[in-house]
Design an enzyme around this catalytic site. Structure first.
Site, PDB file in Angstrom:
ATOM      1  N   CYS A  19      -7.781   8.672  -7.717  1.00 16.26           N
ATOM      2  CA  CYS A  19      -8.019   9.325  -6.421  1.00 16.26           C
ATOM      3  C   CYS A  19      -9.454   9.080  -5.965  1.00 16.26           C
ATOM      4  CB  CYS A  19      -7.735  10.817  -6.534  1.00 16.26           C
ATOM      5  SG  CYS A  19      -7.963  11.702  -4.976  1.00 16.26           S
ATOM      6  N   GLU A  41      -1.153   7.109  -5.003  1.00 19.36           N
ATOM      7  CA  GLU A  41      -2.112   7.011  -3.905  1.00 19.36           C
ATOM      8  C   GLU A  41      -1.553   6.152  -2.772  1.00 19.36           C
ATOM      9  OE1 GLU A  41      -5.145   8.361  -3.212  1.00 19.36           O
ATOM     10  OE2 GLU A  41      -4.820   9.679  -4.922  1.00 19.36           O
TER      11      GLU A  41
END
Length: 223
Positions: free
Chosen positions: A135, A208
């Site tokens: 992230c 993601e």
């Protein structure tokens, strides 16, 4: 190259697919549909609450005070700085805080955070870092590249603050300790254990990508 720094290359295909997603490049150009960004903001707000909990799990499982401090400092930054950026954007959209709290996480959002929590509950500190690392790392990498690629047209871009925040030295410095810490934790691990960490890392990179994609499509579920 240290183990931690090889992880990006071992996830190269999906990593680059993430950067090349139209959601990001339309942000860079300033042309992204604001309703798509609003969808992203609301989903990411719910994601960050769960993400912050994983850092709390890291602090619980940490074996020394410095590591506990590192986890709690980032958790504080998520809750008071990163989410504040979201709140400022939401204010521009006229989104009240109680409206945000009523938002349900999408299927993809829930799958991502559930995977992180499962890894945090069943694994150790190395597994926790592996699952949260993508992230921060992708955001910094993507924002830095967007800032460079669209540097001549960022002025006045609605998304300039977002890009510059995640491309900042402060943001990079906040997770810089992940590299050396993960390398130290992996020093005596077997090849099978390292491969398991690579799989954890890659899965988060894949999530993601799915987060950008579902935001672009404003897609709450598969149906």
């Amino acid at each position: 190259m240290s183990f931690s720094r090889t992880l990006k290359d071992k996830s190269r295909a999906v990593w680059e697919d993430g950067y090349n997603h139209p959601f990001l490049h339309e942000m860079g150009k300033g042309t992204l549909d604001r309703e798509a960004f609003k969808f992203y903001l609301l989903q990411d707000y719910t994601y960050l609450i769960e993400y912050a909990k994983i850092f709390a799990m890291g602090a619980v499982k940490a074996t020394d005070e410095k590591l506990m401090t590192n986890f709690t400092v980032i958790q504080h930054a998520i809750l008071y700085e990163e989410m504040d950026l979201h709140r400022k954007y939401m204010n521009e959209f006229g989104i009240a805080l109680d409206e945000n709290h009523a938002v349900k996480p999408s299927l993809y959002n829930k799958a991502y955070t559930s995977n992180m929590m499962s890894v945090a509950q069943t694994g150790g500190v190395a597994e926790i870092i592996a699952v949260i690392f993508p992230c921060a790392w992708t955001y910094y990498d993507y924002a830095t590249r967007l800032k460079e690629q669209y540097r001549d047209s960022l002025e006045g871009n609605f998304y300039q603050t977002w890009i510059e925040n995640y491309a900042s030295d402060d943001f990079r410095d906040s997770f810089e300790w992940f590299y050396d810490t993960l390398d130290a934790l992996c020093e005596h691990k077997t090849e099978l254990e390292l491969e398991a960490l690579e799989d954890i890392f890659r899965r988060s990179v894949e999530f993601e990508y799915l987060f950008w994609d579902m935001s672009y499509k404003r897609q709450l579920s598969y149906f």
